[in-house]
Design an enzyme around this catalytic site. Structure first.
Site, PDB file in Angstrom:
ATOM      1  N   ASP A   6       0.846  -1.197   0.000  1.00  0.00           N
ATOM      2  CA  ASP A   6       0.000   0.000   0.000  1.00  0.00           C
ATOM      3  C   ASP A   6       0.882   1.249   0.000  1.00  0.00           C
ATOM      4  O   ASP A   6       1.513   1.573   1.013  1.00  0.00           O
ATOM      5  CB  ASP A   6      -0.921   0.016   1.222  1.00  0.00           C
ATOM      6  CG  ASP A   6      -2.076  -0.958   1.095  1.00  0.00           C
ATOM      7  OD1 ASP A   6      -2.239  -1.530   0.010  1.00  0.00           O
ATOM      8  OD2 ASP A   6      -2.814  -1.136   2.078  1.00  0.00           O
TER       9      ASP A   6
ATOM     10  N   GLU B 161      -9.726  -8.758   0.368  1.00  0.00           N
ATOM     11  CA  GLU B 161      -9.765 -10.214   0.488  1.00  0.00           C
ATOM     12  C   GLU B 161     -10.834 -10.678   1.471  1.00  0.00           C
ATOM     13  O   GLU B 161     -11.145  -9.985   2.447  1.00  0.00           O
ATOM     14  CB  GLU B 161      -8.390 -10.730   0.935  1.00  0.00           C
ATOM     15  CG  GLU B 161      -7.294 -10.421  -0.072  1.00  0.00           C
ATOM     16  CD  GLU B 161      -5.895 -10.609   0.462  1.00  0.00           C
ATOM     17  OE1 GLU B 161      -4.980 -10.831  -0.355  1.00  0.00           O
ATOM     18  OE2 GLU B 161      -5.697 -10.517   1.694  1.00  0.00           O
TER      19      GLU B 161
ATOM     20  N   THR C  56      -3.826 -15.636  -4.396  1.00  0.00           N
ATOM     21  CA  THR C  56      -2.522 -14.970  -4.492  1.00  0.00           C
ATOM     22  C   THR C  56      -1.366 -15.953  -4.295  1.00  0.00           C
ATOM     23  O   THR C  56      -1.568 -17.143  -4.158  1.00  0.00           O
ATOM     24  CB  THR C  56      -2.415 -13.852  -3.440  1.00  0.00           C
ATOM     25  OG1 THR C  56      -2.516 -14.440  -2.131  1.00  0.00           O
ATOM     26  CG2 THR C  56      -3.531 -12.846  -3.607  1.00  0.00           C
TER      27      THR C  56
ATOM     28  N   GLU D 277      -2.940 -14.394  -8.866  1.00  0.00           N
ATOM     29  CA  GLU D 277      -2.161 -13.149  -8.800  1.00  0.00           C
ATOM     30  C   GLU D 277      -0.818 -13.477  -8.183  1.00  0.00           C
ATOM     31  O   GLU D 277      -0.665 -14.464  -7.475  1.00  0.00           O
ATOM     32  CB  GLU D 277      -2.852 -12.099  -7.913  1.00  0.00           C
ATOM     33  CG  GLU D 277      -4.181 -11.599  -8.418  1.00  0.00           C
ATOM     34  CD  GLU D 277      -4.793 -10.561  -7.479  1.00  0.00           C
ATOM     35  OE1 GLU D 277      -4.126 -10.208  -6.468  1.00  0.00           O
ATOM     36  OE2 GLU D 277      -5.914 -10.119  -7.735  1.00  0.00           O
TER      37      GLU D 277
ATOM     38  N   LEU E  75       3.594 -10.435  -4.532  1.00  0.00           N
ATOM     39  CA  LEU E  75       4.581  -9.364  -4.447  1.00  0.00           C
ATOM     40  C   LEU E  75       5.094  -9.029  -5.840  1.00  0.00           C
ATOM     41  O   LEU E  75       5.082  -9.882  -6.727  1.00  0.00           O
ATOM     42  CB  LEU E  75       5.755  -9.785  -3.557  1.00  0.00           C
ATOM     43  CG  LEU E  75       5.416 -10.060  -2.092  1.00  0.00           C
ATOM     44  CD1 LEU E  75       6.584 -10.748  -1.397  1.00  0.00           C
ATOM     45  CD2 LEU E  75       5.051  -8.767  -1.371  1.00  0.00           C
TER      46      LEU E  75
END
Length: 557
Positions: free
Chosen positions: A183, A267, A427, A465, A468
Site C-alpha cells: 500500500d 480479500e 494470491t 495473482e 509481491l
C-alpha cells in the site's frame, strides 16, 4: 523476527427466520465447516441481543469456460459456437495487469498521470496483455455523501481501455488503502462512514486488547442500519448498482469482471495481520478479530446454542499476540487448544461468520450483475502460506480460514463461491517453497495446490495473482508452471500481474514481461520455443520503446 519483504504475501436482502436449533448444528464441535446458507445479524430488543436470519441461495451452475469467453480478444464477441469463442478457449491464460493504486484522483474527477496511463495501456496492448485491473475505491467514488457517486475518473479510464482494445477487471474496493503490504497511498473509507465508526467504534474490527481497525467495517455489523440509515451490505449493494448503471456502455464489452471486495486488502478474511503502526510483521501468527460487541454477542449466542455458555465470553485467551509463533502459544502449539472440543467450536463459529459475510455480499452482487452478459464475478482469497507446515496453521486460523492438519478450510469457501457461480482469485502463485524461510514452515506451492483442488471440487474457475512485485524469470517460470502448463480444464482462467509502475517499464523487466505474456497465452505453452519467445519479446520491447519510455518517466513523477 525481522525477515525480508520478499517473503511476505500481498499477502473472503430478503430473509427468513431459520427453524429453532438450526444455528446449533453449525457450531457443533464436530462441524465439517461446509458452508450452508447465508446469514445476517440484526438487533433484537433493548438488550442488543442478536438474532440470526438466514437467506436461502439457489445453487448456480458455475461455468468456468464463460470466463475465458468474457476474456475474448478485444473487439470480438465470444458467442456460443462461434469462432471467437473457440479461439478464446484455446488461449492459455489471459494476463491482466494491476493499475497503480492511485490511478484515479482522490476527488474522483479524473485520472492521475493521464499521459502515463494512455502510454501504458498502448504498451500493454502491444505486449499481448488481455487487459487491466483497477480498484474502484468506495472512499473515492462515494466520498461526498451517502448515495452521492462520482465515477468520472473511472469512466475516463474505461474509455481509454476501450480505445486501446483492453478488457477491465474492476475491483469493488470497500476497504481502506493503507496498512497492508504494497500500500503506497492512503485512501480511507468514506468520511461519512468513518464518522459513524467514530460514534460507535464497535463497527470496527477489534482485537483482544481493544485495538480498533478502520480498514473495513466489521462483518458483525453487516445487517445493522448504522451507516446513515443503511446497513453495510446495503451500502455495498447500492455502490455496485451505481457502478453498473454508470458503466452501462462498457459492461460486458470492456468490463469483463467484477471482483467484489470482502475485507482488508479486498480479500475475504479478517484483518488479523495489519502492518500499520508496526502492529504485525511477517511471519507472525496474527490475532483473532472478534472483540467488537456485535461479534461477541454472536459468539455468546453460538455458545448458548451448544449448551456451553462459558465458551461465549471471549476468544481463546491463550492464542498469543500478533508477532508470536505457533509454538509460543498454548492454543496453536502442536497439540494445543485448537484441536480440543472448545477450539473446534470456536474455529467453526469464527470461520462460519466469515463464510456468511461472503455469502451475503455475493447475494447482493448477484442481484446486481446477474443477467449482464460477458461479466463474471470473482472473490479474492489471501495466500497465507507461513506456518502452513505446522499442524494448526495459526495465521490462517486468525484470518478466518479454518484450515488445519485435519480440517480443510478452503472447500467451504469454494463451495460458497460455487453457489453464486463466482471465480476464486488466489494470491502467491509466483512463490516457491524453497525461496521462503524454512523455520517459518512456509509452503506456498502446497497451499496453491490445496486451493486449486478445492476450486476443482466445487466446479468453479480459479484465477491467480502474484503476491509481491516480481519481474524475474524465476517468478515468471513458477507462474507459468502453476497457471498455464496444465491440461486445458485445469488451467487458471486468468492471471493478474502485480503491478503497473516504473519498475515494470524498465527495459529488461519489460522484455521479460512481454515474453511472460506470450508464454502464458500461447496454446500448448510447453511446446513454445524459449529462444523464439525471447526473439519476439525483444521485438516487442524495441517496437514499444517510445511508449514504455514515456510511461516510465510519467509514472515516476
Amino acid at each position: 523476527m525481522a525477515l525480508n519483504l520478499t517473503h511476505q504475501t500481498g499477502a473472503a436482502a430478503i430473509t427468513a427466520t431459520p427453524p429453532t436449533g438450526a444455528r446449533a448444528a453449525v457450531f457443533a464441535a464436530s462441524a465439517t465447516g461446509t458452508a450452508t446458507s447465508g446469514a445476517t445479524m440484526v438487533r433484537s430488543g433493548s438488550a442488543q441481543s442478536l438474532r440470526l436470519q438466514t437467506q436461502t441461495v439457489e445453487p448456480a451452475q458455475p461455468q468456468p469456460s464463460d470466463f475465458h469467453q468474457a476474456m475474448a480478444a478485444p473487439g470480438r464477441e465470444a458467442q456460443h459456437g462461434d469462432p471467437a469463442a473457440e479461439e478464446a478457449r484455446k488461449v492459455g491464460v489471459p494476463v491482466f495487469v494491476m493499475m497503480p493504486l492511485d490511478t484515479v484522483r482522490k476527488d474522483g474527477s479524473a485520472l492521475n498521470r493521464r499521459k502515463a496511463v494512455q502510454a501504458s495501456l498502448a504498451a500493454l496492448k502491444s505486449a499481448g496483455a488481455a487487459g487491466i485491473m483497477v480498484d474502484v475505491w468506495w472512499g473515492i467514488a462515494e466520498a461526498e455523501g451517502p448515495g452521492q457517486y462520482n465515477f468520472a475518473g473511472y469512466i475516463e479510464l474505461m474509455e481509454m481501455a476501450k480505445k486501446a482494445g483492453l478488457k477491465v477487471q474492476a475491483v469493488m474496493s470497500f476497504h481502506q488503502c493503507g496498512g497492508n503490504v504494497g500500500d503506497s497511498v492512503n485512501i480511507p473509507l468514506p468520511r461519512w462512514a468513518t464518522e459513524e465508526i467514530d460514534k460507535d467504534q464497535d463497527l470496527a474490527y477489534t482485537d483482544r486488547c481493544g485495538r480498533r481497525n478502520y480498514e473495513y467495517i466489521s462483518l458483525g455489523a453487516d445487517a445493522l442500519p448504522a451507516l446513515k440509515g443503511r446497513t453495510p451490505i446495503q451500502c455495498y449493494a447500492d455502490f455496485m448498482r451505481a457502478f453498473r448503471d454508470h458503466m452501462a456502455p462498457y459492461m460486458g464489452s470492456t468490463i469483463c469482471e467484477i471482483q467484489v471486495g470482502m475485507g482488508p486488502a479486498g480479500e475475504l478474511r479478517y484483518p488479523s495481520y495489519p502492518e500499520s503502526n508496526g502492529t504485525w510483521s511477517f511471519p507472525g501468527i496474527g490475532e483473532f478479530q472478534c472483540y467488537d460487541r456485535y461479534m461477541l454477542a454472536s459468539l455468546r449466542a453460538a455458545a448458548d446454542a451448544v449448551g456451553k455458555p462459558e465458551w461465549g465470553c471471549a476468544g481463546p485467551g491463550d492464542s498469543g499476540s500478533y508477532n508470536q509463533w505457533p509454538e509460543d502459544t498454548n492454543f496453536f502449539r502442536r497439540e494445543g487448544g485448537w484441536n480440543t472440543e472448545y477450539g473446534k467450536f470456536f474455529m467453526s463459529w469464527y470461520s462460519q461468520m466469515l463464510l456468511e459475510h461472503g455469502d451475503r455480499i455475493l447475494s447482493a452482487a448477484s442481484s446486481v450483475y446477474t443477467g449482464v452478459p460477458g461479466v463474471k464475478v470473482s472473490v479474492k482469497v489471501a495466500g497465507i502460506h507461513w506456518h502452513y507446515g505446522t499442524r494448526s496453521h495459526a495465521p490462517e486460523l486468525t484470518a478466518g480460514y479454518y484450515n488445519t492438519r485435519n480440517h480443510d478450510g478452503y472447500q467451504p469457501i469454494a463451495r460458497m463461491l460455487g453457489r453464486h457461480g463466482a471465480v476464486l482469485n488466489f494470491t502467491c502463485v509466483e512463490m516457491r517453497d524453497h525461496e521462503q524461510p524454512q523455520d517459518a514452515q512456509c509452503l506456498p506451492e502446497a497451499l496453491v495446490r490445496q486451493v486449486a483442488n478445492a476450486a476443482k471440487e466445487a466446479g468453479i474457475g480459479l484465477a491467480g495473482e502474484n503476491a509481491l512485485p516480481r519481474y524475474d524469470e524465476t517468478a515468471h517460470d513458477q507462474v507459468i508452471a502453476t497457471a498455464a502448463e496444465k491440461a486445458e480444464e485445469e488451467r487458471m482462467v486468468a492471471f493478474t500481474y502485480l503491478r503497473m509502475g516504473p519498475d515494470l517499464f524498465q527495459p529488461d523487466n519489460w522484455r521479460r514481461f512481454a515474453a511472460f505474456v506470450k508464454r502464458m497465452t500461447e496454446t500448448g505453452v510447453r511446446d513454445v520455443c524459449r529462444e523464439q519467445v525471447e526473439r519476439e519479446a525483444q521485438g516487442v520491447a524495441h517496437a514499444t520503446q517510445p511508449l514504455v519510455h514515456e510511461a516510465a518517466a510519467a509514472l515516476a513523477n
